[in-house]
Scaffold this active site. Structure first.
Site, short mmCIF file in Angstrom:
data_model
loop_
_atom_site.label_atom_id
_atom_site.label_comp_id
_atom_site.label_asym_id
_atom_site.label_seq_id
_atom_site.Cartn_x
_atom_site.Cartn_y
_atom_site.Cartn_z
N TYR A 33 0.83 -1.20 0.00
CA TYR A 33 0.00 0.00 0.00
C TYR A 33 0.87 1.25 0.00
CZ TYR A 33 1.03 1.09 4.92
OH TYR A 33 1.66 1.44 6.09
N GLU A 175 13.19 3.01 13.04
CA GLU A 175 12.15 3.96 12.68
C GLU A 175 11.05 3.88 13.73
OE1 GLU A 175 10.55 2.83 8.88
OE2 GLU A 175 10.27 0.74 9.47
N LEU A 199 11.36 1.84 6.21
CA LEU A 199 10.65 2.29 5.02
C LEU A 199 11.31 3.58 4.53
CD1 LEU A 199 8.08 1.81 3.21
CD2 LEU A 199 7.05 3.62 4.58
#
Length: 280
Positions: A33, A175, A199
């Site tokens: 997504y 992260e 990411l």
């Protein structure tokens, strides 16, 4: 319309949309997504988000049933159809619809979109963070639909009255549950490199570009939890957050040592956003 859903060419209110039981997302989370937001009915940084979307799909061998230009056109059309001036724009592709079987089916992928009203948070308000060990798989660079670790981390943040949870592997910060995290120390931005452990955040890349434009040195190397705790500022970035500074980490005060530099960076990023969305 108040909100809008899309599934393989069918539009409608989200609460009225129907998804097949055999869509592989239900059994395996088999898909990827991306998401951003729109303001003034303009989808923010749409090209960069679509590029990342296609890259994620390629890495798990899903063929998106549209070109990049077609995806962009559909997203822009839907953002224009929703009444809210600010919306959250989310899209995903799943491997397809087929009886449950672990091996890939020979079927066309399914393309989903949702557009819902969304209010941008005040980035000048500092955030509270908690932290937990990063036990996710080794392909965090793919924006997969398998988000259970992030769900658990977000719940931990909620229970501790924080806005985000920082992940770490050993002592290395990676992260957050749904954001990137960077630090400022002695006038330099330090941020984790874009490798398989994080990411590659689009907001993070714009933070780096902003710092370079403002002549702020940038060091794209991993940093430790102890370095983060001792930083002049901790910065959390995401597409709907731009750049927020942190006030506490695991209940202890942190940062607050370079507020003017934070403000300069924030103002630069907000100005970039307003120009992109035609608000200036």
């Amino acid at each position: 319309m108040e909100n809008l859903g899309y599934y393989n060419g069918i539009f409608g209110l989200i609460e009225e949309m129907v998804i097949p039981m055999n869509d592989r997302v239900h059994f395996f989370g088999d898909g990827v997504y991306d998401a951003t937001f729109s303001a003034n009915h303009v989808v923010y940084l749409i090209e960069e988000h679509i590029d990342r979307f296609f890259n994620s799909a390629e890495q798990i061998k899903i063929t998106i049933p549209h070109t990049k230009a077609e995806v962009k056109a559909i997203l822009e059309e839907m953002a224009a159809m929703v009444e809210a001036e600010e919306s959250f724009v989310y899209w995903q592709v799943t491997r397809g619809t087929a009886p449950r079987n672990h091996a890939f089916p020979d079927t066309k992928a399914n393309f989903w979109i949702t557009v819902t009203p969304f209010e941008l948070r005040n980035i000048k308000e500092r955030m509270a963070l908690t932290a937990m060990e990063d036990t996710r798989h080794l392909h965090c660079n793919i924006k997969t639909l398998n988000l259970l670790p992030s769900v658990m981390a977000s719940q931990k943040a909620s229970e501790e009255e924080c806005q985000e949870t920082v992940f770490y592997r050993g002592d290395i910060v990676t992260e957050c549950a749904h954001s990137n995290v960077s630090i400022l120390k002695d006038g330099m931005l330090k941020t984790h490199p874009n490798d398989r452990y994080i990411l590659p955040g689009i907001a993070k890349s714009h933070l780096i570009m902003a710092c370079k434009a403002l002549k702020i040195p940038v060091d794209e190397t991993a940093f430790t939890m102890s370095e983060m705790e001792a930083a002049d500022e901790i910065i959390v970035t995401s597409s709907s957050n731009f750049c927020s500074a942190v006030k506490t980490l695991k209940g202890r005060p942190v940062g607050g040592k370079a507020p003017k530099l934070i403000e300069v960076i924030q103002d630069y990023l907000v100005a970039e956003f307003r120009v992109y969305c035609g608000l200036e």
